[in-house]
Scaffold this motif. Structure first.
Motif, mmCIF file in Angstrom:
data_model
loop_
_atom_site.group_PDB
_atom_site.id
_atom_site.type_symbol
_atom_site.label_atom_id
_atom_site.label_comp_id
_atom_site.label_asym_id
_atom_site.label_seq_id
_atom_site.Cartn_x
_atom_site.Cartn_y
_atom_site.Cartn_z
ATOM 1 N N LEU A 46 0.846 -1.193 0.000
ATOM 2 C CA LEU A 46 0.000 0.000 0.000
ATOM 3 C C LEU A 46 0.886 1.248 0.000
ATOM 4 C CD1 LEU A 46 -2.314 -1.263 2.899
ATOM 5 C CD2 LEU A 46 -2.879 -1.284 0.458
ATOM 6 N N ASP A 47 0.750 2.073 -1.014
ATOM 7 C CA ASP A 47 1.455 3.369 -1.038
ATOM 8 C C ASP A 47 0.483 4.361 -1.670
ATOM 9 O OD1 ASP A 47 3.260 5.457 -0.998
ATOM 10 O OD2 ASP A 47 4.305 4.790 -2.801
ATOM 11 N N CYS A 48 -0.605 4.592 -0.959
ATOM 12 C CA CYS A 48 -1.723 5.323 -1.553
ATOM 13 C C CYS A 48 -1.941 6.684 -0.891
ATOM 14 C CB CYS A 48 -2.981 4.467 -1.535
ATOM 15 S SG CYS A 48 -3.217 3.584 -0.027
ATOM 16 N N GLY A 67 7.420 13.632 1.131
ATOM 17 C CA GLY A 67 7.846 12.974 -0.098
ATOM 18 C C GLY A 67 9.271 12.445 0.010
ATOM 19 N N VAL A 68 10.136 13.209 0.681
ATOM 20 C CA VAL A 68 11.540 12.801 0.807
ATOM 21 C C VAL A 68 11.619 11.413 1.450
ATOM 22 C CG1 VAL A 68 13.686 13.317 2.049
ATOM 23 C CG2 VAL A 68 12.415 15.162 0.937
ATOM 24 N N TYR A 69 10.859 11.223 2.532
ATOM 25 C CA TYR A 69 10.924 9.942 3.254
ATOM 26 C C TYR A 69 10.241 8.832 2.445
ATOM 27 C CZ TYR A 69 12.945 12.379 7.198
ATOM 28 O OH TYR A 69 13.797 13.102 7.988
ATOM 29 N N GLY A 112 5.097 5.460 2.647
ATOM 30 C CA GLY A 112 4.627 6.815 2.348
ATOM 31 C C GLY A 112 3.625 7.302 3.378
ATOM 32 N N ASP A 113 2.776 8.230 2.963
ATOM 33 C CA ASP A 113 1.900 8.940 3.902
ATOM 34 C C ASP A 113 0.794 8.075 4.503
ATOM 35 O OD1 ASP A 113 3.373 11.176 3.372
ATOM 36 O OD2 ASP A 113 1.765 12.314 2.415
ATOM 37 N N CYS A 114 0.477 6.907 3.908
ATOM 38 C CA CYS A 114 -0.601 6.089 4.483
ATOM 39 C C CYS A 114 -0.116 5.318 5.708
ATOM 40 C CB CYS A 114 -1.209 5.135 3.442
ATOM 41 S SG CYS A 114 -0.104 3.830 2.876
ATOM 42 N N ALA A 160 -5.265 19.946 -1.477
ATOM 43 C CA ALA A 160 -4.005 20.015 -2.231
ATOM 44 C C ALA A 160 -3.763 18.672 -2.929
ATOM 45 C CB ALA A 160 -2.865 20.333 -1.288
ATOM 46 N N LYS A 161 -4.377 17.628 -2.411
ATOM 47 C CA LYS A 161 -4.328 16.310 -3.041
ATOM 48 C C LYS A 161 -5.738 15.795 -3.201
ATOM 49 C CE LYS A 161 0.107 14.610 -1.712
ATOM 50 N NZ LYS A 161 0.749 13.436 -1.196
ATOM 51 N N PRO A 162 -6.084 14.987 -4.202
ATOM 52 C CA PRO A 162 -5.182 14.537 -5.252
ATOM 53 C C PRO A 162 -4.763 15.702 -6.159
ATOM 54 C CG PRO A 162 -7.359 13.501 -5.492
ATOM 55 C CD PRO A 162 -7.434 14.380 -4.310
HETATM 56 C C1 LIG Z 1 1.686 21.100 -2.670
HETATM 57 C C2 LIG Z 1 2.535 20.074 -2.004
HETATM 58 C C3 LIG Z 1 3.915 20.125 -2.179
HETATM 59 C C4 LIG Z 1 4.727 19.198 -1.545
HETATM 60 N N1 LIG Z 1 6.079 19.286 -1.735
HETATM 61 C C5 LIG Z 1 6.883 18.415 -1.108
HETATM 62 C C6 LIG Z 1 8.305 18.521 -1.268
HETATM 63 O O1 LIG Z 1 8.818 19.405 -1.957
HETATM 64 N N2 LIG Z 1 9.067 17.612 -0.606
HETATM 65 C C7 LIG Z 1 8.516 16.639 0.189
HETATM 66 O O2 LIG Z 1 9.251 15.853 0.777
HETATM 67 N N3 LIG Z 1 7.181 16.513 0.339
HETATM 68 C C8 LIG Z 1 6.353 17.366 -0.288
HETATM 69 N N4 LIG Z 1 4.991 17.253 -0.128
HETATM 70 C C9 LIG Z 1 4.456 16.112 0.636
HETATM 71 C C10 LIG Z 1 4.352 14.932 -0.329
HETATM 72 O O3 LIG Z 1 3.477 15.252 -1.378
HETATM 73 C C11 LIG Z 1 3.822 13.663 0.318
HETATM 74 O O4 LIG Z 1 4.454 13.434 1.532
HETATM 75 C C12 LIG Z 1 4.084 12.496 -0.647
HETATM 76 O O5 LIG Z 1 3.376 12.707 -1.845
HETATM 77 C C13 LIG Z 1 3.661 11.194 -0.051
HETATM 78 O O6 LIG Z 1 3.889 10.224 -1.005
HETATM 79 P P1 LIG Z 1 3.167 8.833 -0.979
HETATM 80 O O7 LIG Z 1 4.166 7.873 -1.503
HETATM 81 O O8 LIG Z 1 2.581 8.568 0.344
HETATM 82 O O9 LIG Z 1 1.952 8.903 -1.992
HETATM 83 P P2 LIG Z 1 1.359 10.050 -2.889
HETATM 84 O O10 LIG Z 1 2.425 10.743 -3.629
HETATM 85 O O11 LIG Z 1 0.427 10.867 -2.059
HETATM 86 O O12 LIG Z 1 0.526 9.208 -3.941
HETATM 87 C C14 LIG Z 1 -0.585 8.427 -3.570
HETATM 88 C C15 LIG Z 1 -0.997 7.580 -4.751
HETATM 89 O O13 LIG Z 1 -2.037 6.696 -4.366
HETATM 90 C C16 LIG Z 1 -3.149 6.829 -5.242
HETATM 91 N N5 LIG Z 1 -4.344 6.530 -4.449
HETATM 92 C C17 LIG Z 1 -4.921 7.294 -3.491
HETATM 93 N N6 LIG Z 1 -5.999 6.658 -2.971
HETATM 94 C C18 LIG Z 1 -6.073 5.465 -3.600
HETATM 95 C C19 LIG Z 1 -6.969 4.359 -3.499
HETATM 96 N N7 LIG Z 1 -7.994 4.350 -2.646
HETATM 97 N N8 LIG Z 1 -6.759 3.291 -4.314
HETATM 98 C C20 LIG Z 1 -5.722 3.289 -5.179
HETATM 99 N N9 LIG Z 1 -4.849 4.296 -5.316
HETATM 100 C C21 LIG Z 1 -5.021 5.372 -4.532
HETATM 101 C C22 LIG Z 1 -3.052 8.258 -5.733
HETATM 102 O O14 LIG Z 1 -3.756 8.426 -6.939
HETATM 103 C C23 LIG Z 1 -1.543 8.377 -5.910
HETATM 104 O O15 LIG Z 1 -1.148 7.748 -7.095
HETATM 105 C C24 LIG Z 1 4.157 18.185 -0.739
HETATM 106 C C25 LIG Z 1 2.767 18.121 -0.567
HETATM 107 C C26 LIG Z 1 1.964 19.055 -1.180
HETATM 108 C C27 LIG Z 1 0.488 19.003 -0.959
#
Ligand SMILES: Cc1cc2nc3c(=O)[nH]c(=O)nc-3n(C[C@H](O)[C@H](O)[C@H](O)COP(=O)(O)OP(=O)(O)OC[C@H]3O[C@@H](n4cnc5c(N)ncnc54)[C@H](O)[C@@H]3O)c2cc1C
Length: 363
Positions: free
Chosen positions: A106-108, A287-289, A275-277, A127-129
């Motif tokens: 899970l990386d959603c 995002g970095v982590y 990731g964030d979940c 701000a997301k999606p």
């Molecule tokens: C405007 C903005 C700028 C940012 N800039 C930075 C930065 O410069 N540096 C930094 O470290 N962090 C930054 N962040 C934070 C960063 O975006 C998040 O920490 C990062 O995106 C988390 O990544 P993730 O791997 O958890 O998943 P995400 O990148 O959030 O992606 C989630 C994925 O899961 C999919 N998804 C969601 N729900 C479901 C579901 N139910 N079923 C299937 N798929 C699903 C989505 O479509 C997407 O593809 C920023 C955040 C915002 C809002």
């Protein structure tokens, strides 16, 4: 129902790195493996503020998933997870499809928390999606710019977004509203630099202004202070999807999936989360982590799929460089107690961001 060897849910940062690493290593996932995600592209958050500010084109800020999946031997299924039964390993998708996975990753990502009570008089957009925010921003830019937009949030994303939106929508009055202090997790100097910048750009800043009700076009704090606006962009941190708590996976009090340092669920080791979940001590939602988890995730998924016992351990670094886009020729760099706004910081940010996106291109 045949169980898929691997189901990846979400095209988050860690999954993108996993796919990229597997392609580099020449590894192909076992036949029948799937990536389930709602959109055919993955947006890169680091470049989103630059996209909204008009510095980047959309194609530069998103990775096409079909070529990545094809090269890694994974089928791409455009759908959304609705519920997960961790005990059975079954996933119910929004389309109604039911899947079973032997290993599930899970990386959603996460949602953005919204004020508890709203009468619907103000448009709220997270701000997301990113895809949804981007499409709405285009309508605002091309057809119907609201007179006033308030960005809610006090962290780097909120700062970057308010500055970017102001640059893209010059006729709109932007406001930044923080529940606590501005950039509370960053060095004091970063907040000072940002306050000066917001004043210069004519963006009112309200700190210690927790909005808990929206009524008749006003954002209201508990003690009755009000800010009028037409639309709100939520950059208020992370909120766990409700299905996570209902899945039987071990979660923390906020619904995030508790994982071990091998990125396996604390309760169900055949389910991994990143990731964030997910939640892991010392690892902030950023995002970095998520990107750094990707290398460990790729290794561990491959190990589980091939029956190898040698799992890698993820150790979050104690601090990370934050580079905030300020919608001009500079960026604000924060590291530990240090903060500096400079052109060199922006060049570094551009170099890192575009390098990451280039690394996801598959020929
Ligand atoms: C405007 C903005 C700028 C940012 N800039 C930075 C930065 O410069 N540096 C930094 O470290 N962090 C930054 N962040 C934070 C960063 O975006 C998040 O920490 C990062 O995106 C988390 O990544 P993730 O791997 O958890 O998943 P995400 O990148 O959030 O992606 C989630 C994925 O899961 C999919 N998804 C969601 N729900 C479901 C579901 N139910 N079923 C299937 N798929 C699903 C989505 O479509 C997407 O593809 C920023 C955040 C915002 C809002």
């Amino acid at each position: 129902m045949m169980a898929a060897p691997l189901i990846m849910v979400g095209a988050g940062h860690a999954h993108l790195v996993t796919l990229r690493d597997w392609i580099k290593q020449g590894y192909r996932a076992p036949a029948g493996s799937l990536l389930v995600t709602p959109e055919s592209d993955a947006w890169y958050s680091g470049m989103m503020p630059g996209l909204l500010a008009g510095r980047w084109q959309a194609e530069q800020c998103r990775a096409a998933l079909a070529p990545l999946c094809r090269a890694a031997g994974i089928s791409l299924q455009l759908d959304r997870l609705s519920t997960l039964d961790a005990e059975r390993g079954t996933l119910q998708l929004a389309s109604g499809a039911l899947l079973t996975g032997q290993v599930i990753s899970l990386d959603c990502g996460a949602g953005t928390p919204a004020p508890a009570n709203s009468d619907g008089s103000v448009e709220l957009i997270g701000a997301k999606p990113f895809g949804t925010l981007y499409r709405r921003w285009r309508q605002w830019r091309d057809a119907a710019t609201p007179a006033r937009i308030a960005v809610l949030g006090g962290g780097p994303a909120a700062v970057e977004l308010v500055l970017a939106l102001q640059r893209a929508l010059p006729s709109c009055q932007l406001t930044l509203i923080c529940a606590g202090p501005l950039l509370g997790a960053q060095p004091h100097r970063a907040a000072r630099i940002t306050r000066t910048l917001l004043t210069k750009r004519g963006i009112p800043l309200y700190e210690q202004h927790e909005i808990n009700r929206i009524q008749d076009g006003s954002l209201l704090t508990g003690d009755g202070r009000a800010v009028r606006t037409d639309a709100v962009v939520l950059a208020t941190g992370t909120a766990a999807a409700p299905w996570q708590e209902a899945s039987a996976l071990a979660t923390d009090g906020a619904g995030f999936i508790r994982i071990t340092d091998t990125l396996q669920s604390q309760s169900h080791p055949h389910i991994l989360a990143s990731g964030d979940c997910a939640t892991l001590a010392g690892c902030p939602h950023s995002g970095v982590y998520a990107v750094r988890q990707g290398a460990v995730l790729g290794h561990n998924l491959r190990a589980l799929l091939t029956g190898s016992p040698a799992l890698h351990h993820f150790q979050p670094q104690p601090r990370a460089l934050a580079l905030l886009a300020t919608a001009d020729a500079q960026a604000l760099a924060c590291y530990g107690p240090l903060a500096l706004r400079s052109r060199a910081a922006r060049r570094l940010k551009d170099h890192l961001d575009s390098g990451f996106m280039r690394s996801l291109q598959v020929s």
